[in-house]
Design a protein around this motif. Sequence first.
Motif, PDB file in Angstrom:
ATOM      1  N   HIS A   1      29.272  41.546  46.403  1.00 26.42           N
ATOM      2  CA  HIS A   1      30.199  40.963  45.430  1.00 26.42           C
ATOM      3  C   HIS A   1      31.620  41.470  45.681  1.00 26.42           C
ATOM      4  N   GLN A   2      31.722  42.763  46.058  1.00 22.22           N
ATOM      5  CA  GLN A   2      33.054  43.332  46.285  1.00 22.22           C
ATOM      6  C   GLN A   2      33.656  42.799  47.585  1.00 22.22           C
TER       7      GLN A   2
ATOM      8  N   THR B   1      35.013  39.471  46.727  1.00 21.38           N
ATOM      9  CA  THR B   1      36.214  39.611  45.890  1.00 21.38           C
ATOM     10  C   THR B   1      37.415  40.018  46.750  1.00 21.38           C
TER      11      THR B   1
ATOM     12  N   TRP C   1      27.284  22.163  40.387  1.00 21.78           N
ATOM     13  CA  TRP C   1      28.635  22.681  40.446  1.00 21.78           C
ATOM     14  C   TRP C   1      28.639  24.173  40.768  1.00 21.78           C
TER      15      TRP C   1
ATOM     16  N   PHE D   1      29.538  34.692  46.071  1.00 24.12           N
ATOM     17  CA  PHE D   1      29.820  36.112  45.813  1.00 24.12           C
ATOM     18  C   PHE D   1      28.621  36.970  46.188  1.00 24.12           C
TER      19      PHE D   1
ATOM     20  N   TYR E   1      31.492  27.346  42.889  1.00 24.40           N
ATOM     21  CA  TYR E   1      32.915  27.704  43.082  1.00 24.40           C
ATOM     22  C   TYR E   1      33.282  27.333  44.499  1.00 24.40           C
TER      23      TYR E   1
ATOM     24  N   THR F   1      43.458  34.070  50.151  1.00 24.37           N
ATOM     25  CA  THR F   1      44.448  33.337  49.353  1.00 24.37           C
ATOM     26  C   THR F   1      45.814  33.401  50.053  1.00 24.37           C
TER      27      THR F   1
ATOM     28  N   ARG G   1      41.336  26.695  44.837  1.00 22.47           N
ATOM     29  CA  ARG G   1      41.614  28.083  45.250  1.00 22.47           C
ATOM     30  C   ARG G   1      40.357  28.798  45.722  1.00 22.47           C
ATOM     31  N   GLU G   2      39.210  28.380  45.200  1.00 19.56           N
ATOM     32  CA  GLU G   2      37.960  29.017  45.611  1.00 19.56           C
ATOM     33  C   GLU G   2      37.540  28.596  47.016  1.00 19.56           C
TER      34      GLU G   2
ATOM     35  N   LEU H   1      38.486  37.136  49.157  1.00 14.49           N
ATOM     36  CA  LEU H   1      39.057  35.984  48.451  1.00 14.49           C
ATOM     37  C   LEU H   1      40.568  36.203  48.267  1.00 14.49           C
ATOM     38  N   GLN H   2      40.936  37.435  47.947  1.00 19.38           N
ATOM     39  CA  GLN H   2      42.362  37.761  47.792  1.00 19.38           C
ATOM     40  C   GLN H   2      43.088  37.681  49.135  1.00 19.38           C
TER      41      GLN H   2
END
Lengths: 145, 481
Positions: free
Chosen positions: B243-244, B247, B66, B92, B68, B254, B267-268, B250-251
């Motif tokens: 990672h940033q 992040t 499992w 990420f 994301y 969305t 959502r992921e 992802l926004q």
Amino acid sequence: MPPKGEFRFLDGIAPADAAFEATGHDLAEVFCAAASALFAIIVDLEQVKAIVSRQVTLEAESQDELLYVWLSELVYLKDVHRELYSDFDVVITAGETLRLQATIRGDSVDNLVGLTLIDVKAITYHLLAIESTTSGLKATVVVDL
Amino acid sequence: MEKRKIKSGVWEIPVSAKPGMRVPARLYSSDRLIDSLDQGVFEQITNVASLPGIVGQALCMPDGHWGYGFPIGGVAAFSTSDGVISPGGIGFDINCGMRLLRTNLTFEELRPKLPQLLDRLFKYVPAGVGGKGTVPLNKKEFEKVLTQGADWCHANGFASDNDLDSIEQRGRLSPADPAHVSAKAMERGIDQLGTLGSGNHYLELEVVKPENIFDQELAKRFGIDRPNQIVVMVHCGSRGFGHQVATDYLQIFTKAVQKYGIKINDRELACAPFSSPEGQAYFKAMTCAANNAFANRQVITHNIRRAFVEIFGKTEGELGLQTVYDVAHNIAKIERYSIEGREQEVIVHRKGATRALGPQARDLPAKYKDIGQPVLVGGSMQTGSYLLVGTDLARQETFGSTLHGSGRTMSRMHAKKMVRGDQLRREMEEQGILVRAASMSGLAEEAGIAYKKIDDVIDAVDSVGISRKVAKLLPIGNIKG
């Protein structure tokens, strides 16, 4: 000191990572508790003194989006300033958008050598939710380690 | 969920299993492992199979678990003209990957100096929370790292010609463009070059025992040429920078799924058409992160060499510290495959999956052209890792991909309840594995009991033929973030 919500870690949701539930009477308490949970993954919070203080201002269109940007902001500040935080004052106001103003306090990583546990890479949207409970609000968050 | 075995080691979930599936999903596994796959994998891989523009099948490797959006071990290819790109299919930690170095040292030669060597490596390769980079960079120089990757290391004395020859895509991907990277990502990454990170990232000293070599000839071609030879394995990625980037996008994605009317089950799995402005912006930023990770592993390699040279009082040449290979296992790349009889350009997403090119593949360096690509698979720090070789069957069946690790089966919380870090460290020392760890708690979370048996997952890919065993590498010293 005003109450700042509570948190507990959840097992069985994110085997390779970490998940937690943050509760409070209102949104600000939930956000404080979520921030505490985030840093409790990284370090024993009792070891982190409130030496440095920073101001945070954020906006978002929904509660869960605000929670995502709040926790992501804390991860960013942790890396950029090499600091860990243990104390959070949060005020959330609703207008056209939701606005968060916070003061966060903590200490340099250099003063916590040997006391850290594991780092957090990012906040995920996986199962991210804020829901009402009989005593207030509850947020569920999964973080990538 | 309905699945049927279509041949030994491969199960298929048909498009009828879930509304919205566009292609079947295929699980590479074994009779022993298939029943232990967690349900999340079935849900997630069929969600992937429902994304727009997916071609062939949505695939999951034997180490799948499992994740994301995509499961870990997930592989999917999307049309570059009408498919999507999704950060959830990369992870990420963009270009989290493995590097393997060979040495001229044997276990017997290294053993007396193992504690000093580990101490020096622990000093030169910062690990854990707040690890500070070993190369001071200003913004202009950091942008060069992001666009040039390992080439920047070569130009600045951190890499040899052989290093560049031994990295996937020579450690430099295009079209990297820092204009599509946020100021936050720049700030997070600028002071982290040369750091290992935390979680399951490690630097490991390993021994190749004669009885653990499965293909003598290939092992020799990969530089494994003496009994009980010492090799060094590094597992890390693009650090806070990557990672940033994940992040941030992802926004953005969305909102993009709403803008482009894309239906996603999770959502992921937020995504954007690959050809859209958002898709291209992410691809350019993600490529910067991939280059940062190649450079990160290269700077770590440079510091590993410094430590060996100082402890053994020999030159790099005398120590034979050469890169065998460096390969990403969290990435998306444009590649070409024959799909349903037609050559197509696709954007291949590998999330916890490794590229595994067979002999004669176009992107192989000359030295491996006739044998195929070294594939590096990290196991738990107690049980060892594997060196495999890519095969042509992987090109035909899995978009040139294979597994990346053992696959986690026990949660971090559960592992910590089962074992204490200091107790585990003692146990490992009794097994002959010395540890230097930034965190005892983090050490406990990575105990061998938390993972599938590496031998089982390796046997699964070896049996089905999407990569083949060359050698097993046993740990003797571990730097743990």
